[in-house]
Design a protein around this motif. Structure first.
Motif, short mmCIF file in Angstrom:
data_model
loop_
_atom_site.label_atom_id
_atom_site.label_comp_id
_atom_site.label_asym_id
_atom_site.label_seq_id
_atom_site.Cartn_x
_atom_site.Cartn_y
_atom_site.Cartn_z
N GLY A 23 -2.45 -15.68 25.66
CA GLY A 23 -1.09 -15.39 25.32
C GLY A 23 -0.52 -15.88 23.99
N SER A 24 -1.29 -16.60 22.97
CA SER A 24 -0.56 -17.29 21.79
C SER A 24 -0.51 -16.25 20.71
CB SER A 24 -1.85 -18.34 21.51
OG SER A 24 -2.98 -17.82 21.08
N GLY A 25 -1.13 -15.11 20.81
CA GLY A 25 -0.72 -14.17 19.59
C GLY A 25 -1.82 -13.07 19.64
N VAL A 26 -2.11 -12.38 18.54
CA VAL A 26 -3.03 -11.41 18.40
C VAL A 26 -4.20 -11.76 17.52
CG1 VAL A 26 -3.49 -9.05 17.10
CG2 VAL A 26 -1.39 -9.65 18.47
N ASP A 27 -5.42 -11.43 18.28
CA ASP A 27 -6.70 -11.99 17.54
C ASP A 27 -6.96 -11.25 16.18
OD1 ASP A 27 -9.00 -13.27 17.21
OD2 ASP A 27 -10.01 -12.47 19.01
N LEU A 28 -6.85 -12.27 15.06
CA LEU A 28 -7.17 -11.63 13.86
C LEU A 28 -8.34 -12.23 13.13
CD1 LEU A 28 -3.59 -11.85 12.34
CD2 LEU A 28 -4.64 -9.89 13.14
N ALA A 29 -9.27 -12.79 13.77
CA ALA A 29 -10.39 -13.25 13.36
C ALA A 29 -11.52 -12.12 13.28
CB ALA A 29 -11.33 -14.30 14.45
N ASN A 30 -12.13 -11.80 12.02
CA ASN A 30 -13.05 -10.96 11.90
C ASN A 30 -12.40 -9.61 11.86
OD1 ASN A 30 -15.06 -13.02 11.41
ND2 ASN A 30 -15.00 -13.05 13.82
N VAL A 31 -11.24 -9.48 11.88
CA VAL A 31 -10.52 -8.19 11.70
C VAL A 31 -10.12 -7.66 10.39
CG1 VAL A 31 -8.21 -7.17 12.33
CG2 VAL A 31 -9.63 -8.37 14.07
N LYS A 32 -10.35 -6.27 10.22
CA LYS A 32 -10.12 -5.85 8.74
C LYS A 32 -8.60 -6.15 8.42
CE LYS A 32 -10.63 -2.00 5.61
NZ LYS A 32 -10.58 -0.40 5.70
N MET A 33 -8.16 -6.85 7.31
CA MET A 33 -7.06 -6.99 6.82
C MET A 33 -6.86 -5.93 5.32
SD MET A 33 -5.82 -9.21 8.95
CE MET A 33 -4.41 -10.12 8.18
N SER A 34 -5.49 -5.45 5.37
CA SER A 34 -5.23 -4.63 4.31
C SER A 34 -3.97 -4.77 3.60
CB SER A 34 -5.33 -3.18 4.42
OG SER A 34 -6.77 -2.99 5.01
N MET A 35 -3.44 -4.03 2.42
CA MET A 35 -2.26 -4.24 2.08
C MET A 35 -1.25 -3.54 3.15
SD MET A 35 -0.60 -3.20 -1.57
CE MET A 35 -1.83 -3.70 -2.45
N ASN A 36 -0.18 -4.01 3.44
CA ASN A 36 0.77 -3.34 4.32
C ASN A 36 0.89 -1.86 3.72
OD1 ASN A 36 2.82 -2.82 6.54
ND2 ASN A 36 4.29 -3.18 4.85
N PRO A 37 0.85 -0.86 4.51
CA PRO A 37 0.91 0.47 4.11
C PRO A 37 2.17 0.97 3.03
CG PRO A 37 -0.02 0.64 6.19
CD PRO A 37 0.45 -0.69 5.97
N PHE A 38 3.18 0.35 3.75
CA PHE A 38 4.73 0.57 3.15
C PHE A 38 4.57 -0.11 1.86
CE2 PHE A 38 5.42 1.47 7.39
CZ PHE A 38 6.11 2.53 7.56
N ASP A 39 3.78 -1.41 1.64
CA ASP A 39 3.65 -1.85 0.44
C ASP A 39 2.94 -1.18 -0.64
OD1 ASP A 39 5.08 -3.65 1.97
OD2 ASP A 39 3.74 -5.14 1.97
N GLU A 40 1.93 -0.42 -0.15
CA GLU A 40 1.06 0.24 -1.18
C GLU A 40 1.91 1.45 -1.74
OE1 GLU A 40 -2.10 1.98 1.30
OE2 GLU A 40 -3.46 1.00 -0.07
N ILE A 41 2.88 2.11 -0.98
CA ILE A 41 3.85 3.07 -1.42
C ILE A 41 4.87 2.48 -2.52
CG2 ILE A 41 5.68 4.47 -0.48
CD1 ILE A 41 4.08 4.85 2.08
N ALA A 42 5.26 1.27 -2.16
CA ALA A 42 6.20 0.40 -3.02
C ALA A 42 5.50 0.16 -4.42
CB ALA A 42 6.67 -0.94 -2.30
N VAL A 43 4.26 0.11 -4.50
CA VAL A 43 3.43 -0.38 -5.67
C VAL A 43 3.42 0.73 -6.24
CG1 VAL A 43 1.27 -1.16 -6.74
CG2 VAL A 43 2.20 -2.28 -4.84
N GLU A 44 2.75 1.96 -5.57
CA GLU A 44 2.64 3.18 -6.34
C GLU A 44 4.03 3.77 -6.92
OE1 GLU A 44 0.10 5.38 -6.57
OE2 GLU A 44 1.11 6.85 -7.42
N GLU A 45 5.20 3.44 -6.34
CA GLU A 45 6.33 4.03 -6.90
C GLU A 45 6.50 3.31 -8.16
OE1 GLU A 45 7.51 6.44 -5.51
OE2 GLU A 45 9.46 6.89 -6.79
#
Ligand SMILES: Cc1cc2nc3c(=O)[nH]c(=O)nc-3n(C[C@H](O)[C@H](O)[C@H](O)COP(=O)(O)OP(=O)(O)OC[C@H]3O[C@@H](n4cnc5c(N)ncnc54)[C@H](O)[C@@H]3O)c2cc1C
Ligand SMILES: Nc1ncnc2c1ncn2[C@@H]1O[C@H](COP(=O)(O)O)[C@@H](O)[C@H]1O
Lengths: 248, 309
Positions: A23-45
């Motif tokens: 119950g301490s959080g979400v397991d992010l070990a060995n999980v694929k990470m990326s740029m937040n999709p909305f931030d990709e849109i911000a960079v593109e703009e």
């Protein structure tokens, strides 16, 4: 005019997050990470505004772990000019992120700050509006269209009832919605070029911002799981069920 | 605790989203309301009739007409000297203003609460609703947005609260409203509809969506929703989108037609009472949450269903 674009490294949107058993959080070990999709849109703009000759320089900034350098390199490969990582292993809340972005803006002096409308991990939808409040700047949130007109910017916003257009003086803060644009894939030559672009690394202490969390997470749990129901054989059976429910 | 609820409205009608927010606020303490608009007297009257509230503050001023965050946030920050918590419906207007207020007060907002667990403790969804966090605030003032589907609606009638004018702050002069293109529809609004019929990418184009989904919705008196794929492809306008980044709905019955069931879509509808899915792919993830599933070609099944109702 310069553009500042904050980008966050988050769990890839295709990955289904798993809650840790304790119950301490979400397991992010060995999980694929990326740029937040909305931030990709911000960079593109920002890149499109630069290609249109309306922006001279794009600075991207991320607050996060050392690995967020990858996220920044991805933004540089899309067309940003330089990057800044404010490195910390702590999870930083939107209020503290906004305070650091304010400090960075003081150095960069951007005419536009383009953020994502929400980070898909904390789903806060706060940072852009907070930054606008801290800097006393106008805000065009949930943007589906951005038009620079001299020292003003016209922003079409996605609102519950449809669309709304506002006109802001610059400097201004914009947060992106999904339909603003479709981000490009970086080409191989641009990925190579991005490796040589400047990427500066600092720490929260360099900005003197208090990053102590204001919210304490007491527990993280799975939402109630829905059970799959029945499959009906045909439309007649579906109608019978709808009738039984009083719907038809 | 003394709370202030931001009333959702369009200067004429009181928005339904206000009522669930009042319920959430009442779990914290005394409830006051704020109506900020221009020519919004009727809204203030309607607000004063909501059961169980203490007082309605009204800022009726040209600077508030379009509820621009630049003008409204300082007004609310000022009122917070007399209130301990401010709660906004998690509408686009609420989400636009609330964090700006939080920044002015130097507090961390609590977004999209699902429940009130204690004076400063709340649950909220994270990771597109794939996890629920219980969080406790250490801030002096609370700034909160409320997920409408998670709380019962307060009674819209029965109260007779005092209405008091408050002075608005001046126009900040940094932003101006240009225009709005608001969808007009005879159908029930998504966030309050009892039945919703939603279409996905499989509907091909706007004419097909119109011919397949709308007649079924009309027969059922249902609201119409869509997946992001359907909205992106231009079958329907953006305000139809259901999901993590669209509208959060929880009707009695949600009928998903030609929608695969991506986690971002499920985030917006998986609290519906009964989910019905029509999809030709028997392995579509939507069937994992559907109470009733029909594996069929929608182009046959939906017209047949509509005709039989
Ligand atoms: C940051 C982010 C936020 C997002 N937010 C949202 C959101 O808020 N809401 C949302 O919906 N999505 C959202 N998405 C998109 C989401 O990931 C999916 O891409 C989208 O929901 C897919 O829409 P769909 O189910 O209509 O299309 P598809 O996944 O293409 O599914 C179409 C379905 O139709 C079925 N089908 C095809 N033909 C027929 C036929 N003749 N008869 C019956 N069935 C048929 C197929 O079997 C398939 O299951 C978001 C994505 C990102 C990255
Ligand atoms: N740690 C971070 N580093 C850089 N940008 C961030 C960070 N956190 C949030 N942002 C920006 O703020 C937006 C909204 O995030 P949030 O308020 O957390 O939903 C994101 O889309 C980013 O543009």
């Amino acid at each position: 005019m310069k553009a500042l674009v904050p980008v966050k490294r988050v769990i890839d949107y295709n990955v289904k997050p798993r809650v840790k058993a304790d119950g301490s959080g979400v397991d992010l070990a060995n999980v694929k990470m990326s740029m937040n999709p909305f931030d990709e849109i911000a960079v593109e703009e920002a890149v499109r505004l630069k290609e249109a000759g309306q922006i001279d320089e794009i600075v991207v900034v991320s607050i996060g772990p050392a690995k967020a350098q990858e996220t920044l390199r991805a933004a540089l490969a899309m067309g940003a000019d330089s990057a800044l990582l404010i490195e910390t292993e702590e999870a930083i809340e939107p209020l503290a992120v906004a305070k650091m972005l304010k400090a960075v803006s003081g150095e960069v002096e951007p005419g536009l700050i383009i953020l994502g409308k929400q980070a898909i991990d904390d789903d806060s939808n706060q940072t852009g509006q907070m930054l606008a409040g801290l800097m006393n700047l106008p805000q065009g949130t949930f943007a589906s269209k951005v038009e620079l007109e001299g020292d003003h910017v016209r922003v079409t916003r996605e609102v519950d009832g449809g669309l709304e257009t506002v006109r802001l003086s610059t400097p201004a803060i914009i947060t992106t919605d999904l339909r603003l644009n479709e981000p490009r894939y970086a080409s191989l030559p641009n990925i190579m070029k991005a490796k040589k672009k400047p990427l500066e690394i600092k720490t929260p202490a360099d900005y003197g911002v208090d990053i102590a969390p204001r919210l304490k997470t007491l527990n993280v749990s799975e939402p109630p799981v829905r059970q799959a129901g029945v499959k009906v054989a045909d439309v007649d059976e579906l109608i019978a069920r709808l009738k039984a429910m009083g719907v038809a | 605790m003394k709370t202030l609820v931001y009333v959702a409205h369009d200067n004429v009608h009181l928005g339904d989203a206000t009522l669930a927010t009042v319920t959430a606020a009442s779990k914290l303490g005394e409830v006051h309301l704020l109506v900020a608009g221009a020519g919004c007297g009727a809204v203030a009257e309607a607000a004063s009739r909501i059961a169980g509230i203490g007082k309605v503050h009204v800022a009726d001023d040209a600077a508030c007409e379009h509820q621009l965050a630049e003008n409204i946030a300082p007004l609310i920050a000022g009122l917070m000297t007399d209130h301990d918590a401010v709660l906004f419906p998690a509408t686009t207007t609420g989400k636009n203003i609330a964090p700006r207020v939080a920044a002015l007060l130097d507090v961390m907002q609590i977004s999209d609460i699902l429940s009130v667990e204690g004076e400063r403790t709340f649950t909220r969804p994270i990771y597109a609703g794939n996890a629920i966090a219980t969080v406790e605030s250490s801030d002096a003032k609370l700034v909160i947005t409320v997920r409408g589907t998670a709380f019962d609606k307060a009674e819209a009638e029965g109260g007779a609260a005092e209405i008091a004018a408050v002075a608005s702050t001046d126009d900040a002069g940094k932003s101006s409203f240009v225009s709005a293109e608001l969808a007009k529809s005879e159908r029930p609004e998504l966030t309050s509809a009892k039945i919703i019929v939603s279409g996905g990418r499989a509907l091909k184009d706007s004419a097909t969506f119109e011919n397949i989904v709308m007649p079924l919705a009309d027969k059922l008196g249902a609201g119409v929703g869509a997946s992001r794929a359907a909205v992106d492809a231009g079958y329907v306008p953006n305000d139809y989108q259901v999901g993590q980044t669209g509208k959060i709905v929880a009707p009695e019955v949600y009928i998903a037609i030609g929608i695969s069931g991506a986690i971002q879509h499920l985030a917006g509808m998986k609290d519906s009472k009964t989910i019905i899915a029509i999809n030709k792919d028997e392995d579509a993830p939507i069937f994992q949450v559907a109470d009733i599933g029909l594996v069929a070609d929608l182009y046959q099944a939906v017209p047949e269903l509509t005709a039989a109702l």
